[in-house]
Design a protein around this motif. Structure first.
Motif, short mmCIF file in Angstrom:
data_model
loop_
_atom_site.label_atom_id
_atom_site.label_comp_id
_atom_site.label_asym_id
_atom_site.label_seq_id
_atom_site.Cartn_x
_atom_site.Cartn_y
_atom_site.Cartn_z
N ASN A 71 66.43 3.09 35.12
CA ASN A 71 66.26 2.71 33.72
C ASN A 71 66.51 3.96 32.88
N ALA A 72 66.46 3.82 31.58
CA ALA A 72 66.81 4.95 30.69
C ALA A 72 65.89 6.15 30.93
N ASP A 73 64.60 5.89 31.11
CA ASP A 73 63.66 7.00 31.32
C ASP A 73 63.95 7.74 32.62
N LYS A 74 64.25 7.00 33.68
CA LYS A 74 64.53 7.65 34.97
C LYS A 74 65.81 8.46 34.92
N LEU A 75 66.80 7.98 34.17
CA LEU A 75 68.05 8.74 34.07
C LEU A 75 67.81 10.12 33.48
N ILE A 76 66.91 10.21 32.52
CA ILE A 76 66.58 11.51 31.92
C ILE A 76 65.85 12.39 32.92
N GLU A 77 64.90 11.79 33.65
CA GLU A 77 64.11 12.56 34.61
C GLU A 77 64.96 13.06 35.78
N LEU A 78 66.02 12.32 36.13
CA LEU A 78 66.85 12.72 37.26
C LEU A 78 67.62 14.01 37.00
N ALA A 79 67.58 14.51 35.77
CA ALA A 79 68.26 15.77 35.46
C ALA A 79 67.68 16.94 36.23
N VAL A 80 66.46 16.79 36.79
CA VAL A 80 65.87 17.87 37.56
C VAL A 80 66.59 18.05 38.90
N ILE A 81 67.28 17.01 39.37
CA ILE A 81 67.94 17.11 40.67
C ILE A 81 69.04 18.16 40.69
N PRO A 82 69.95 18.23 39.69
CA PRO A 82 70.93 19.33 39.70
C PRO A 82 70.29 20.71 39.67
N VAL A 83 69.16 20.84 39.00
CA VAL A 83 68.47 22.14 38.96
C VAL A 83 68.00 22.53 40.36
N ILE A 84 67.36 21.58 41.04
CA ILE A 84 66.89 21.86 42.41
C ILE A 84 68.08 22.11 43.33
N PHE A 85 69.17 21.36 43.15
CA PHE A 85 70.35 21.57 43.99
C PHE A 85 70.90 22.98 43.81
N ILE A 86 70.98 23.44 42.57
CA ILE A 86 71.50 24.79 42.32
C ILE A 86 70.60 25.84 42.96
N ILE A 87 69.28 25.66 42.83
CA ILE A 87 68.35 26.61 43.44
C ILE A 87 68.51 26.62 44.96
N GLN A 88 68.58 25.44 45.57
CA GLN A 88 68.75 25.36 47.02
C GLN A 88 70.06 26.01 47.47
N THR A 89 71.13 25.80 46.71
CA THR A 89 72.42 26.38 47.07
C THR A 89 72.37 27.90 46.98
N ILE A 90 71.76 28.42 45.92
CA ILE A 90 71.66 29.89 45.77
C ILE A 90 70.82 30.48 46.89
N VAL A 91 69.69 29.86 47.19
CA VAL A 91 68.82 30.36 48.26
C VAL A 91 69.55 30.35 49.60
N SER A 92 70.22 29.24 49.91
CA SER A 92 70.95 29.15 51.18
C SER A 92 72.07 30.18 51.24
N TYR A 93 72.73 30.41 50.11
CA TYR A 93 73.81 31.39 50.09
C TYR A 93 73.27 32.80 50.35
N LEU A 94 72.19 33.17 49.66
CA LEU A 94 71.63 34.50 49.86
C LEU A 94 71.11 34.68 51.28
N VAL A 95 70.49 33.63 51.84
CA VAL A 95 70.00 33.71 53.21
C VAL A 95 71.15 33.91 54.18
N SER A 96 72.22 33.12 54.02
CA SER A 96 73.35 33.22 54.95
C SER A 96 74.03 34.58 54.85
N VAL A 97 74.13 35.12 53.63
CA VAL A 97 74.71 36.46 53.48
C VAL A 97 73.85 37.50 54.19
N GLY A 98 72.53 37.38 54.02
CA GLY A 98 71.63 38.32 54.71
C GLY A 98 71.72 38.20 56.22
#
Length: 536
Positions: A71-98
């Motif tokens: 619904n409209a409210d959930k669509l707005i709340e789902l915006a947190v998913i790209p934020v978490i995805f970016i954080i997970q990607t950065i963490v995984s990248y730094l870990v793999s480099v290390g």
């Protein structure tokens, strides 16, 4: 008074529940594994079923699950998913480099470790586990939704996973394909090595099946041009057709009007001149029909009416082109340049959208449209309506095939990719074991240790409602330690990158470590949910 840990099962019971969920996935996958090992499920059949799944069954699953939940409210709340995805990607990248630095890998193996660490499976295995856990684990119902049930929990979990999947898909087939898993010839230090040519063309039937992890069939890639002919997240090939490379698309895949424009050259200010009225290449079917070819009787009247309509349409189109050309030529030079720039940008955006979109994404877009219009949502999903009893029920039944079919093809895929392969790369034979260990650490261990407290802080202190949803927290934890994406094996085979090591990673990830990994991740997620719900 509620005692600690009362919100989830005891540890021994939790082990049993998680084992049940994993065993359910294994049992379904085992059928495909056995059939493939017996020789009855070859690569062509797997490719056909995987493409069929992507074209029909998965879009139906996406539509029914998303359109009924959003619904409209959930669509707005789902915006947190790209934020978490970016954080997970950065963490995984730094870990793999290390990890790569700790193992003292050079650039090429270090990039391989990064790819294994950053790109986790966000489709086949997590979706199956979420559905299984929603039916076995109690305490996953969201108190913000009155009357929440197991089916609703599974639907929300699939929704969250699909968004993560499409984000990962975009990065995987761009950065992952072109940079991290680039062919050996792209590295300067390997320029003097003798690279066997045409190997992928001879083994095209051995590539990992597209569609297992969201890919929609980019297997028709010319390896002689490395990656330049690849279209990320392209359209799925349909039986009887072929996918032309971008190099050919300008001449073979463009519309007749564009071919005509190329034939006549460019007009003033870099724009194509309007074709002449006698240009038969604009509408070849209309001009190529002889009068004696038209049959007699009713069918002849139909053919004549069709030809007349095409001629009228051609005349209208030609008139519009001529008027537009005259109007454009009458504009001042700066305005022409501005319009040309806008047209160029719009054309590139349009091409990108059509290249990027695939059946699951179209289903997701349609689901968002239905969910955004309350009357449409009621029409499709309210009990007793005509659409619900016919269309929605048919789509729901079709979507129910998606997950079992994904797992059957997954089992068959593992049967082929876990068989012993002789390495033709001396470097792989030398550092293969170290690559395997480093990849498992970078994907299934260290990211979980770092992301667990981050996700706990998000769930406790970030005021977004879906962070209170237990299944969302479980999804986030499952993705932090999920095995490496199955598509990586396909990319490794295309670009001939450590194929033997990739096969061992698949076996270790999906057979050996999946049960303890899932158990730990689910326990961490449930503890996080309980801690976040507790009063300060």
């Amino acid at each position: 008074m509620k005692k600690p840990h009362d919100s989830h099962p005891s540890i021994d019971h939790l082990v049993l529940l998680v084992f049940e969920a994993v065993l359910e996935v294994v049992c379904v996958s085992l059928s495909g594994y056995v059939i493939a090992r017996l020789g009855h499920f070859d690569a062509e059949k797997q490719k056909f079923l995987a493409n069929l799944n992507v074209m029909i069954f998965t879009p139906c699953l996406i539509f029914t699950k998303l359109a009924s939940q959003l619904n409209a409210d959930k669509l707005i709340e789902l915006a947190v998913i790209p934020v978490i995805f970016i954080i997970q990607t950065i963490v995984s990248y730094l870990v793999s480099v290390g990890v790569a630095k700790a193992f003292r890998f050079q650039k090429r193996p270090a990039n391989f470790i990064t790819a294994m660490g950053v790109f986790g499976n966000s489709n086949s295995l997590p979706i199956s586990l979420v559905i299984s856990l929603s039916q076995t684990l109690k305490g996953l119902h969201w108190d913000r939704i009155p009357g929440d049930n197991d089916d609703e929990v599974a639907a929300r979990g699939i929704l969250y996973l699909l968004i993560f999947q499409q984000l990962g898909q975009l990065v995987r087939w761009s950065w992952g394909y072109h940079v991290l898993l680039a062919p050996k010839s792209r590295y300067e230090e390997y320029q003097n090595d003798t690279v066997e040519q045409g190997r992928y063309l001879d083994r095209s039937n051995e590539a990992l099946i597209p569609g297992l992890d969201g890919n929609t069939g980019d297997e028709d890639i010319d390896s002689s041009d490395d990656s330049d002919a690849f279209e990320p997240a392209g359209r799925t090939p349909v039986a009887g057709t072929s996918v032309a490379s971008p190099a050919d698309s300008d001449d073979e895949m463009i519309s007749p009007r564009r071919r005509s424009a190329k034939k006549y050259g460019n007009g003033t200010n870099g724009h194509s001149a309007a074709p002449g009225p006698d240009d038969a290449t604009l509408f070849p079917r209309m001009y190529g029909r002889n009068e004696e070819d038209i049959p007699d009787g009713i069918k002849g009247y139909y053919v004549r009416a069709k030809l007349a309509f095409k001629k009228a349409l051609a005349s209208i189109k030609k008139h519009i082109v001529q008027v537009s050309e005259r109007s454009y030529q009458g504009l001042p030079g700066p305005v022409q340049k501005c319009l040309a720039m806008v047209w160029q940008v719009a054309s590139k955006v349009n091409k990108f959208i059509w290249d990027f979109m695939n059946p699951p994404l179209w289903a997701m877009l349609l689901a968002i449209v239905v969910a955004s219009v309350p009357k449409l949502q009621v029409l499709f999903f309210s009990e007793g309506t005509f659409i619900n009893n016919s269309v929605t029920r048919a789509v729901s039944q079709t979507g129910g095939v998606a997950v079992p079919l994904i797992l059957v093809v997954l089992g068959a895929n593992l049967a082929r990719n876990t068989q012993k392969q002789d390495s033709r790369d001396p470097e792989e034979a030398e550092i293969g074991t170290r690559l395997l260990v480093a990849s498992l650490i970078s994907r299934m261990l260290l990211p979980t240790l770092i992301m667990a407290p981050v996700l706990a802080v998000f769930a406790k202190f970030v005021p977004i409602s879906i962070l209170d949803d237990p299944i969302f927290v479980i999804v986030c934890f499952l993705l932090t330690g999920a095995p490496s994406a199955l598509q990586l094996a396909q990319i490794c085979q295309i670009n001939e990158v450590y194929e033997g090591v990739m096969s061992k990673i698949l076996f270790q990830s999906y057979v050996i470590w999946i049960l303890p990994s899932t158990l730990i991740l689910v326990m961490l997620a449930l503890e996080t949910v309980e801690w976040a719900a507790a009063s300060a």
